[in-house]
Scaffold this active site. Structure first.
Site, mmCIF file in Angstrom:
data_model
loop_
_atom_site.group_PDB
_atom_site.id
_atom_site.type_symbol
_atom_site.label_atom_id
_atom_site.label_comp_id
_atom_site.label_asym_id
_atom_site.label_seq_id
_atom_site.Cartn_x
_atom_site.Cartn_y
_atom_site.Cartn_z
ATOM 1 C CG HIS A 28 -1.830 3.355 -3.340
ATOM 2 N ND1 HIS A 28 -2.851 3.734 -4.489
ATOM 3 C CD2 HIS A 28 -2.348 2.296 -2.787
ATOM 4 C CE1 HIS A 28 -3.658 2.582 -4.378
ATOM 5 N NE2 HIS A 28 -3.373 1.679 -3.395
ATOM 6 C CD GLU B 117 -7.875 4.075 2.107
ATOM 7 O OE1 GLU B 117 -8.561 4.246 0.931
ATOM 8 O OE2 GLU B 117 -6.754 4.438 2.133
ATOM 9 C CG HIS B 118 -6.961 0.166 3.149
ATOM 10 N ND1 HIS B 118 -5.801 1.155 2.634
ATOM 11 C CD2 HIS B 118 -7.866 -0.406 2.175
ATOM 12 C CE1 HIS B 118 -6.716 1.438 1.129
ATOM 13 N NE2 HIS B 118 -7.679 0.555 1.018
ATOM 14 C CG ASP C 210 -6.804 -1.446 -2.738
ATOM 15 O OD1 ASP C 210 -7.535 -0.976 -2.052
ATOM 16 O OD2 ASP C 210 -5.552 -1.373 -2.761
ATOM 17 C CD GLN D 20 -2.980 -1.134 -0.197
ATOM 18 O OE1 GLN D 20 -3.464 -0.108 -0.377
ATOM 19 N NE2 GLN D 20 -2.930 -2.013 -1.069
ATOM 20 C CG HIS E 212 -43.777 27.135 13.246
ATOM 21 N ND1 HIS E 212 -43.035 28.240 12.879
ATOM 22 C CD2 HIS E 212 -42.965 26.373 12.815
ATOM 23 C CE1 HIS E 212 -41.977 28.080 12.147
ATOM 24 N NE2 HIS E 212 -41.926 26.840 12.232
#
Length: 434
Positions: A252, A317-318, A351, A249, A411
């Site tokens: 990336h 995230e992961h 992914d 990862q 109202h």
């Protein structure tokens, strides 16, 4: 007791980088809104070296891209899309419209209505990330979105055949060949296509910031940052597996955090050594090494319980869980984008192909949101129906009194007129009751 064998960049350094991006994006979006097609074209030439009058791909261009792929390529794309579609369909089936009678004659309900137009960004300047087309377009289609625009940057000076094939096979109505801020700006402002109601999909820091600044004008899936991965491991797994999943990862981008969280100092040190070895042979080592050097972390805890506390603080995230009891982490973790339980699965499966969505929360957003799923493309809207005079008068009396408590006479009169009409009671006008 928690100890760090390695720390990543501090929050102040990350914040400074964010400010520079924020200023650049603000100027570019203002230019796109003001000058439309001319701005889009200049930006595409400047950032992608890509110049054409109309950035919407024609049917002939789409067919040409499809023809460049092998039969196996097409089959693999279709296989991945079928897994994503299947899981999304199960998710959609779990979302129900309801209508209930809460009091005699009072019916309340909600409906789940698809967003009518969605723009899906597919990153692809450095690598042709066709999987992002599956995740957004297929899921939006399952949700029932009637009009889907996609955009991806050119790859090596032309549309990326694999991305175009994925966009087309997923069911995109319009395919743009545009990247970066100019892509999301074009979809949001309606330059070269009809303006969309929502923007989804991952991207670099500039794309993420553009979506953040456009939020409100259009909806977005979530606020995204660089890819993050957290590996939770004990001595039931080896250092090679941990190092591979961290670097898998980190490649990336140079700002992608990769964190090892373990209760074994021996595994921690062996993993660090294995990372150094793999960085001598990994083809993407230049990027992965930078990410590991600047944003990699190694944290050693005393127990599973301590690891849970740290994992929830990190809110990654992961999260790859490779422990003797991965179910413990599924049962007890609360802050994560997606869990990958056991050594037989991994983040790359999520992914690319297994069926769960890979557009996930970053920068601790997992504390308050999940990732992209079929429900993100649905608006949950409510309605009410009162079918008897008695029910209208009963609700009206209570409503009127509550409105007067708040000082809202108008109202209150909405309620009072119904008490008079349907309850036959001569209640005074709200102004007189104050």
């Amino acid at each position: 007791m928690v100890q760090w064998l390695k720390r990543g960049a501090g929050e102040q350094e990350r914040s400074s980088a964010d400010q520079k991006v924020r200023h650049a994006v603000e100027q570019i979006l203002a230019d796109i809104e003001a000058r439309g097609d001319d701005a889009i074209r200049e930006l595409s030439i400047k950032f992608d070296g890509w110049d054409r009058k109309d950035y919407r791909l024609t049917e002939a261009e789409i067919k040409e891209c499809m023809a460049q792929l092998s039969k196996r390529d097409i089959e693999d794309i279709k296989f991945a899309q079928e897994q994503i579609r299947n899981f999304a369909q199960h998710q959609r089936a779990s979302i129900k419209d309801i209508e209930v009678e809460t009091l005699p004659g009072v019916f309340l309900g909600h409906k789940n209505i698809p967003i009518q137009s969605v723009g899906c960004y597919v990153p692809g300047g450095e690598y042709p990330l066709l999987a992002s087309a599956h995740m957004s377009v297929v899921t939006a289609r399952v949700a029932g979105v009637p009009h889907i625009v996609t955009s991806a940057p050119p790859f090596k000076g032309k549309p990326a055949p694999a991305i175009v094939a994925a966009q087309h096979l997923a069911g995109a109505d319009v395919i743009l060949c545009l990247g970066g801020i100019q892509a999301v700006g074009a979809m949001a402002f309606g330059v070269g296509c009809e303006p969309v109601d929502m923007l989804v999909g991952p991207g670099n820091a500039y794309v993420a910031e553009a979506k953040r600044q456009l939020f409100g004008r259009v909806g977005i899936d979530l606020f995204a940052g660089p890819t993050e991965t957290l590996v939770i491991a004990d001595e039931s797994v080896d250092a090679e597996m941990c190092a591979t999943d961290l670097l898998g990862q980190a490649e990336h981008g140079p700002t992608s955090p990769a964190v090892l969280l373990t209760n074994s100092e021996r595994l921690a040190r062996e993993t660090v050594a294995e990372i150094e070895r793999l960085l001598t042979i990994l083809p993407t080592a230049k990027v992965a090494a930078q990410a590991w050097q600047d944003y990699g972390e190694v944290i050693v805890c005393d127990s599973y319980e301590e690891m849970i506390v740290e994992a929830n603080r990190i809110a990654s995230e992961h999260v790859q869980v490779m422990t003797k009891d991965p179910q413990y982490f599924l049962n007890n973790m609360t802050n994560y984008g997606a869990l990958f339980l056991g050594p037989r699965t991994n983040v790359a499966f999520g992914d690319k192909v297994i069926g769960t969505n890979h557009t996930l929360p970053t920068k601790k957003a997992a504390r308050y949101t999940g990732g992209l799923w079929v429900g993100k493309f649905l608006k949950n809207v409510t309605y009410q129906r009162v079918t008897t005079d008695e029910a209208s008068a009963r609700i009206g009396e209570v409503c009127s009194r509550l409105c007067i408590l708040e000082g809202f006479s108008g109202h209150a009169e909405q309620a009072n007129i119904r008490v008079r009409r349907f309850g036959g009671r001569n209640v005074p006008y709200a102004a007189a009751a104050e």
